[in-house]
Motif scaffolding. Structure first.
Motif, PDB file in Angstrom:
ATOM      1  N   GLN A  25      42.321  41.376  40.182  1.00  0.00           N
ATOM      2  CA  GLN A  25      43.514  42.115  40.594  1.00  0.00           C
ATOM      3  C   GLN A  25      44.075  42.871  39.395  1.00  0.00           C
ATOM      4  OE1 GLN A  25      45.475  38.401  42.053  1.00  0.00           O
ATOM      5  NE2 GLN A  25      45.898  39.625  43.889  1.00  0.00           N
TER       6      GLN A  25
ATOM      7  N   LEU B 110      52.325  33.445  35.672  1.00  0.00           N
ATOM      8  CA  LEU B 110      51.344  33.914  36.647  1.00  0.00           C
ATOM      9  C   LEU B 110      50.325  32.857  37.047  1.00  0.00           C
ATOM     10  CD1 LEU B 110      50.544  37.560  35.449  1.00  0.00           C
ATOM     11  CD2 LEU B 110      52.117  36.804  37.226  1.00  0.00           C
ATOM     12  N   VAL B 111      50.051  31.892  36.161  1.00  0.00           N
ATOM     13  CA  VAL B 111      49.001  30.920  36.482  1.00  0.00           C
ATOM     14  C   VAL B 111      49.589  29.586  36.977  1.00  0.00           C
ATOM     15  CG1 VAL B 111      47.277  31.939  34.953  1.00  0.00           C
ATOM     16  CG2 VAL B 111      48.842  30.225  34.044  1.00  0.00           C
TER      17      VAL B 111
ATOM     18  N   LYS C 262      43.790  32.976  37.468  1.00  0.00           N
ATOM     19  CA  LYS C 262      43.885  34.370  37.910  1.00  0.00           C
ATOM     20  C   LYS C 262      42.795  35.205  37.258  1.00  0.00           C
ATOM     21  CE  LYS C 262      47.735  34.240  40.419  1.00  0.00           C
ATOM     22  NZ  LYS C 262      47.807  32.782  40.495  1.00  0.00           N
ATOM     23  N   ARG C 263      42.259  36.124  38.035  1.00  0.00           N
ATOM     24  CA  ARG C 263      41.357  37.150  37.506  1.00  0.00           C
ATOM     25  C   ARG C 263      42.129  38.469  37.495  1.00  0.00           C
ATOM     26  NH1 ARG C 263      37.832  33.779  40.480  1.00  0.00           N
ATOM     27  NH2 ARG C 263      35.818  33.344  39.454  1.00  0.00           N
ATOM     28  N   LEU C 264      42.366  39.016  36.311  1.00  0.00           N
ATOM     29  CA  LEU C 264      43.186  40.224  36.169  1.00  0.00           C
ATOM     30  C   LEU C 264      42.404  41.299  35.438  1.00  0.00           C
ATOM     31  CD1 LEU C 264      46.483  38.478  34.961  1.00  0.00           C
ATOM     32  CD2 LEU C 264      45.857  39.075  37.313  1.00  0.00           C
TER      33      LEU C 264
END
Length: 451
Positions: free
Chosen positions: A44, A103-104, A109-111
């Protein structure tokens, strides 16, 4: 000011380049392909500010790195005295944002990010003061599987872009304790060969001896090649992690070579490090670099969080796409509207809007300082646009409430007269039908810009 005094032209800042229209379509092709590949792996987008607090980079990258010592564009905000820096890389800002916005908290998360970076370097091919990067950061993943996934993502991107002369170099720089043991051994070794060290190496001997391994000085190569290797100091867990990465890459037929001298310029890396390199671009051979940085969250005051990522230089990859020579420039439009009177232009404007409503890209011939131009000059512009069809509105067409449609890319250049109100359906059928026919025979790895 005297009327005869010549006004001096203002030019751009050295090393900060304009993206001109002739190259913009190639950038669009690259960016669309990258975005598609990243999405296919579940990444994302995140967008962080271009300006960050200076301590973010001084703490994260390391005070004795070249970036912090020599290359950062830093300044003091005259309004409040804050010390600020134009970002020289993207990872630190992403981690800062992840900590600030938690955020985690609900899982890894894959950013990914994309945008300009700034370093005060001597401008040369592939190295600029404002340059652009795409980066991917996998936050909260501790195993070797995500390291390998990021590498495989890059391989897929090279395949989709038609890039072949890019090879993978891989290494592990272990964990802190292992690096400290290796650091002591390096210092002792380099002290024995101090007469061979250049001024830069002597300056780094006690502050960052690992960076001496990355020297380009030919007089030091043999000595550096014989220096203690970090791989020999890796413990059981670091070795198992490194083997895990290699196992996945071999199982998926991703070729690589282990480069024991491969290090990273930033202090926050540990364990897996990798670079994609090429011989096609001269001295600036690295087009993508990355690795694991499990301690960076803690360095910034966040909860310990494992992480891995990469960044790739867009300018260098665009150069590599040009070298490959397989990328064609897309057409400026689908349809070019040619007209020969005020009334015809009004009708052309109406038709243009209807065609855009139907999803086609349309260019209307407009007047310049030299006027609207005759029919021949307008058709030259239509041909130069790369359009599939030109639509002609002249006196005869107005009288018959029709348009003449000319196929610009067929060998015979056939023309068809179509009622004005049927022109949209005719052109949509011709253009979308041709696109569908072309796509049915596509190489799955060939990249298109679709409307």
């Amino acid at each position: 000011m005297s009327e005869n005094k010549k006004i001096e032209k203002i030019v751009g800042v050295k090393g900060m380049n304009d993206l001109l229209p002739n190259d913009s379509s190639l950038w669009e092709l690259f960016e669309n392909t990258v975005h598609s590949v990243l999405k296919s792996y579940g990444f994302q987008q995140i967008r962080t500010p271009i300006v960050e607090p200076t301590p973010l980079f001084a703490r994260g990258l390391g005070a004795v790195t070249d970036i912090v010592e020599k290359e950062m564009y830093s300044f003091e905000d005259s309004m409040n005295g804050d010390k600020l820096t134009l970002r020289p890389e993207g990872t630190a800002g992403v981690v800062r944002s992840a900590i600030e916005h938690n955020l985690v908290y609900d899982g890894p998360k894959r950013l990914w990010y994309s945008g300009p970076m700034f370093r005060h370097e001597k401008p040369q091919r592939g190295r600029y003061r404002q340059f652009h990067q795409v980066g991917a950061e996998a936050l909260g993943f501790s195993g070797p599987d995500v390291d390998a996934e990021l590498i495989m993502l890059c391989q897929r991107l090279w395949d989709d872009l038609g890039l072949q002369n890019v090879r993978l170099e891989l290494n592990s720089i272990g964990d802190v304790d292992e690096r400290n043991q290796h650091r002591e051994a390096l210092i002792a070794y380099f002290e024995k060969h101090e007469n061979i060290l250049d001024a830069e190496a002597k300056r780094r001997l006690y502050s960052n001896p690992l960076r001496i391994l990355d020297t380009k000085n030919p007089a030091m190569q043999d000595m550096v090649n014989a220096a203690p290797k970090l791989l020999d100091y890796l413990g059981t867990e670091s070795l198992a992690h490194f083997e895990g990465v290699q196992k996945i890459l071999r199982h998926n037929s991703i070729p690589f070579s282990i480069n024991p001298r491969l290090v990273r310029g930033m202090d926050y890396y540990n364990r897996t490090v990798f670079e994609w390199v090429t011989d096609e671009l001269g001295a600036q051979g690295t087009v993508c670099a990355g690795g694991r940085y499990d301690s960076l969250f803690s360095t910034f005051g966040g909860k310990p969080t494992p992480a891995c990522g990469f960044a790739m230089g867009i300018e260098r990859l665009i150069e590599l796409m040009k070298v490959a020579g397989e990328i064609h420039q897309p057409a400026l439009c689908d349809v070019y509207l040619v007209h020969q009177s005020d009334e015809a232009q009004m009708q052309a404007i109406v038709l243009g809007e209807r065609l855009r409503d139907a999803g086609l890209d349309v260019v209307l011939h407009c007047a310049t300082a030299n006027g609207i131009g005759n029919f021949k000059s307008q058709m030259k512009k239509a041909d130069a646009s790369g359009c599939a069809y030109s639509v002609i509105l002249g006196e005869d067409e107005l009288a018959n409430e029709s348009v003449t449609i000319k196929a610009m890319r067929s060998e015979d250049g056939h023309q068809t007269n179509v009622p004005f109100n049927a022109a949209v359906d005719y052109l949509v059928d011709q253009i979308t039908g041709a696109t569908d026919d072309a796509h049915c025979c596509d190489d799955p790895h060939h990249v298109h810009i679709n409307h």
